[in-house]
Design a protein around this motif. Structure first.
Motif, PDB file in Angstrom:
ATOM      1  N   GLU A 104       0.833  -1.211   0.000  1.00 31.76           N
ATOM      2  CA  GLU A 104       0.000   0.000   0.000  1.00 31.76           C
ATOM      3  C   GLU A 104       0.867   1.260   0.000  1.00 31.76           C
ATOM      4  OE1 GLU A 104      -4.069  -1.414   2.270  1.00 31.76           O
ATOM      5  OE2 GLU A 104      -2.284  -0.954   3.487  1.00 31.76           O
ATOM      6  N   LYS A 105       1.960   1.230   0.776  1.00 27.99           N
ATOM      7  CA  LYS A 105       2.880   2.372   0.813  1.00 27.99           C
ATOM      8  C   LYS A 105       3.514   2.587  -0.557  1.00 27.99           C
ATOM      9  CE  LYS A 105       4.206   2.195   5.665  1.00 27.99           C
ATOM     10  NZ  LYS A 105       5.287   1.959   6.606  1.00 27.99           N
ATOM     11  N   ASN A 152       2.249   1.668  -3.459  1.00 33.55           N
ATOM     12  CA  ASN A 152       1.200   2.149  -4.367  1.00 33.55           C
ATOM     13  C   ASN A 152       0.930   3.637  -4.143  1.00 33.55           C
ATOM     14  OD1 ASN A 152       0.918  -0.353  -5.558  1.00 33.55           O
ATOM     15  ND2 ASN A 152      -0.896  -0.913  -4.353  1.00 33.55           N
ATOM     16  N   GLU A 153       0.919   4.051  -2.886  1.00 23.58           N
ATOM     17  CA  GLU A 153       0.695   5.464  -2.561  1.00 23.58           C
ATOM     18  C   GLU A 153       1.839   6.322  -3.126  1.00 23.58           C
ATOM     19  OE1 GLU A 153      -0.031   8.366   1.302  1.00 23.58           O
ATOM     20  OE2 GLU A 153       0.268   6.219   1.609  1.00 23.58           O
ATOM     21  N   TRP A 154       3.059   5.839  -2.924  1.00 21.10           N
ATOM     22  CA  TRP A 154       4.226   6.554  -3.441  1.00 21.10           C
ATOM     23  C   TRP A 154       4.181   6.639  -4.968  1.00 21.10           C
ATOM     24  CZ3 TRP A 154       7.763   9.891  -2.339  1.00 21.10           C
ATOM     25  CH2 TRP A 154       8.870  10.022  -3.165  1.00 21.10           C
ATOM     26  N   SER A 199       1.588   6.473  -6.940  1.00 23.71           N
ATOM     27  CA  SER A 199       0.499   7.351  -7.332  1.00 23.71           C
ATOM     28  C   SER A 199       0.902   8.820  -7.173  1.00 23.71           C
ATOM     29  CB  SER A 199      -0.737   7.044  -6.485  1.00 23.71           C
ATOM     30  OG  SER A 199      -1.772   7.945  -6.795  1.00 23.71           O
ATOM     31  N   LEU A 200       1.515   9.125  -6.049  1.00 26.65           N
ATOM     32  CA  LEU A 200       1.969  10.489  -5.800  1.00 26.65           C
ATOM     33  C   LEU A 200       3.009  10.902  -6.839  1.00 26.65           C
ATOM     34  CD1 LEU A 200       1.820  12.976  -4.004  1.00 26.65           C
ATOM     35  CD2 LEU A 200       3.533  11.916  -2.518  1.00 26.65           C
TER      36      LEU A 200
END
Length: 137
Positions: free
Chosen positions: A5-6, A8-10, A12-13
């Protein structure tokens, strides 16, 4: 939050940032192109005006343009005014070309504030030109 999840968040950002950067680059290139086109036409106008107008007419135009900028609160153009006056007083093409070169160098030396000031200056140029040489109907 899991490691996936981390990541994926990175990702995406990072993608959002990259897209924003690409948008900025595109807009910057458009501004550069428009500025170059406008400066080219400005140079053509001045070349034609300097050939076809009297020294007195050019001097009057310069004074009116300078007054319009002062009235608009554009005191940051003191150096421009001094160089402009020198170009008018010398009234030869070499001095005018040097004036244009110096002006273009100073305009390309800084960021958005300078771009905004340049836009305001050209707006006053257009208004002054229009008041002295209105379009024929």
């Amino acid at each position: 939050m899991s490691e996936q999840e981390k990541n994926n968040e990175w990702d995406s950002l990072w993608q959002e940032y990259t897209k924003s950067l690409e948008n900025w680059k595109s807009l910057f290139e458009q501004i550069q192109t428009a500025s170059n086109e406008m400066q080219s036409k400005f140079n053509e106008v001045w070349e034609k005006a300097s050939i076809e107008s009297s020294n007195e007419t050019m001097k009057l135009f310069g004074e009116n343009w300078q007054k319009a900028m002062t009235d608009a609160g554009m005191t940051s153009f003191k150096e421009f005014s001094e160089n402009w006056q020198k170009a008018l007083n010398d009234s030869n093409m070499a001095t005018f070309k040097q004036f244009v070169e110096n002006w273009q160098k100073s305009l390309s030396s800084s960021g958005l504030e300078q771009m905004n000031a340049y836009g305001e200056m050209m707006k006053k140029f257009t208004e002054t030109w229009g008041s002295m040489w209105p379009k024929s109907k």
